[in-house]
Design an enzyme around this catalytic site. Structure first.
Site, PDB file in Angstrom:
ATOM      1  N   GLU A  62      -4.422   4.219   6.295  1.00 30.17           N
ATOM      2  CA  GLU A  62      -4.231   4.198   4.850  1.00 30.17           C
ATOM      3  C   GLU A  62      -4.660   5.551   4.281  1.00 30.17           C
ATOM      4  O   GLU A  62      -4.068   6.054   3.329  1.00 30.17           O
ATOM      5  CB  GLU A  62      -5.067   3.068   4.236  1.00 30.17           C
ATOM      6  CG  GLU A  62      -4.890   2.890   2.744  1.00 30.17           C
ATOM      7  CD  GLU A  62      -5.556   1.627   2.234  1.00 30.17           C
ATOM      8  OE1 GLU A  62      -5.871   1.591   1.031  1.00 30.17           O
ATOM      9  OE2 GLU A  62      -5.769   0.685   3.013  1.00 30.17           O
TER      10      GLU A  62
ATOM     11  N   SER B 146     -11.014   1.672   3.021  1.00 27.90           N
ATOM     12  CA  SER B 146     -10.405   1.243   4.286  1.00 27.90           C
ATOM     13  C   SER B 146      -9.686   2.409   4.947  1.00 27.90           C
ATOM     14  O   SER B 146      -8.866   3.071   4.316  1.00 27.90           O
ATOM     15  CB  SER B 146      -9.420   0.102   4.043  1.00 27.90           C
ATOM     16  OG  SER B 146     -10.098  -1.036   3.542  1.00 27.90           O
TER      17      SER B 146
ATOM     18  N   ARG C 251       0.802  -1.228   0.000  1.00 33.27           N
ATOM     19  CA  ARG C 251       0.000   0.000   0.000  1.00 33.27           C
ATOM     20  C   ARG C 251       0.838   1.282   0.000  1.00 33.27           C
ATOM     21  O   ARG C 251       0.421   2.306   0.521  1.00 33.27           O
ATOM     22  CB  ARG C 251      -0.977   0.017   1.184  1.00 33.27           C
ATOM     23  CG  ARG C 251      -2.001  -1.122   1.151  1.00 33.27           C
ATOM     24  CD  ARG C 251      -2.892  -1.038  -0.079  1.00 33.27           C
ATOM     25  NE  ARG C 251      -3.822  -2.158  -0.134  1.00 33.27           N
ATOM     26  CZ  ARG C 251      -3.656  -3.239  -0.906  1.00 33.27           C
ATOM     27  NH1 ARG C 251      -2.589  -3.350  -1.685  1.00 33.27           N
ATOM     28  NH2 ARG C 251      -4.557  -4.196  -0.909  1.00 33.27           N
TER      29      ARG C 251
END
Length: 338
Positions: free
Chosen positions: A308, A233, A183
């Protein structure tokens, strides 16, 4: 109040940009109107280039300017501030969304919408893209974040990325130079704009690709909030935490926080790793929930979850949202203070 940048300086900058990109520059655009979260105050200047060359010209023009520059796709992982943004928002969106498929190779501009990209690649009989179906946002944003689902990332498919640096010079990066990891990528740490990419996929039956995509979409519809504005998320999945206590959503739910509200922001009743805007949510509402979740989970598990989602300050500071949340509301646990 948006900023402390003198109004005459902003006016001058808007005029310079309008001369370079006529018809593509707007003033005082409400970020809540273009944000996935439907949150954010006014941006001083908003520009949508129609070509890679135009985007590079914006970079060159901003190189020696004091105003901040923020490059966005569909803002899927960005929390804008209710105080607004004092500089230039450059959106790499539908104006830059061409793509071509040849054999196992796919070239595309960074603004192509991911659901369209995934369907086109799958329809061409190529596999490896299935995990991205249903992910909102642009290809460029997904590459920069090395996004994906099922713990997979788009970076494994990137062969080359064409960028423009802070002075507007074009350059290419191969997969290794992009520095992909879970990520994230090296592109996040450089003052560049991703404009185009060449990706590589493997041949696969169209029927099998379609079946997997439909299965993933059904799964997403059952698990994730679809109707209320959100940014996907909120917290990253930490491999060590995942192994010992589970994924963020399960851990947050286990802490009894599912459904908790602050103002118009709510921890989703469908999936606890999503924060939804039920109407009128502010950036402070979201940051408060982020800090509260992080503190409660740390107290119960000893794991400090990182976000995130990133928060953009009015002055142009972009950082993980939990860092902004911690600064705004100091955690009850000193152990979460990093």
């Amino acid at each position: 109040m948006v900023s402390e940048v003198p109004q005459h300086a902003t006016d001058t900058l808007a005029s310079l940009l309008a001369a370079e990109l006529p018809g593509r520059v707007r003033r005082h655009v409400m970020l809540s109107e273009i944000s996935r979260w439907r949150i954010g105050g006014p941006a001083a200047i908003y520009v949508e280039p129609r070509s890679s060359a135009e985007a590079a010209r914006v970079m060159a023009l901003m190189a020696d300017r004091p105003e901040p520059l923020f490059i966005m796709g569909d803002s899927t992982n960005t929390l804008f501030d209710d105080r607004g943004f004092s500089g230039v928002i450059m959106r790499i969106g539908r104006n830059l969304s061409a793509m071509e498929i040849g054999g196992k190779s796919v070239w595309a501009q960074a603004g192509v919408w991911m659901p369209h990209f995934a369907k086109a690649v799958g329809s061409a009989g190529l596999g490896g893209i299935e995990h991205t179906i249903g992910i909102p946002g642009t290809l460029g944003g997904l590459i920069v974040m090395n996004g994906g689902s099922q713990r997979k990332g788009i970076g494994v498919n990137v062969k080359e990325a064409l960028c423009a640096d802070e002075h507007g010079n074009f350059f290419a990066l191969d997969q290794t130079q992009c520095g992909f990891s879970y990520r994230t990528s090296a592109l996040q740490r450089r003052r560049v704009v991703l404009l185009e990419a060449t990706l590589q996929f493997q041949p696969r039956s169209r029927q099998d690709v379609r079946a997997d995509m439909l299965s993933i979409l059904r799964d997403r519809r059952g698990k994730f909030p679809q109707k209320l504005p959100n940014c996907g998320s909120t917290f990253l999945s930490n491999p060590a935490m995942y192994e010992h206590v589970g994924p963020p959503g399960r851990v947050i739910e286990g802490a009894g926080l599912k459904g908790l509200r602050r103002g118009g922001a709510q921890i989703s009743k469908l999936h606890a790793n999503f924060i939804v805007n039920t109407g009128g949510a502010t950036s402070d509402d979201v940051l408060w929930l982020i800090n509260h979740i992080r503190s409660e989970v740390f107290i119960r598990t000893g794991y400090a979850m990182d976000c995130e989602v990133r928060h953009l300050s009015p002055e142009g500071v972009l950082r993980a949202a939990h860092e902004s949340a911690l600064e705004r509301w100091r955690s009850r646990s000193s152990g979460v203070a990093r």
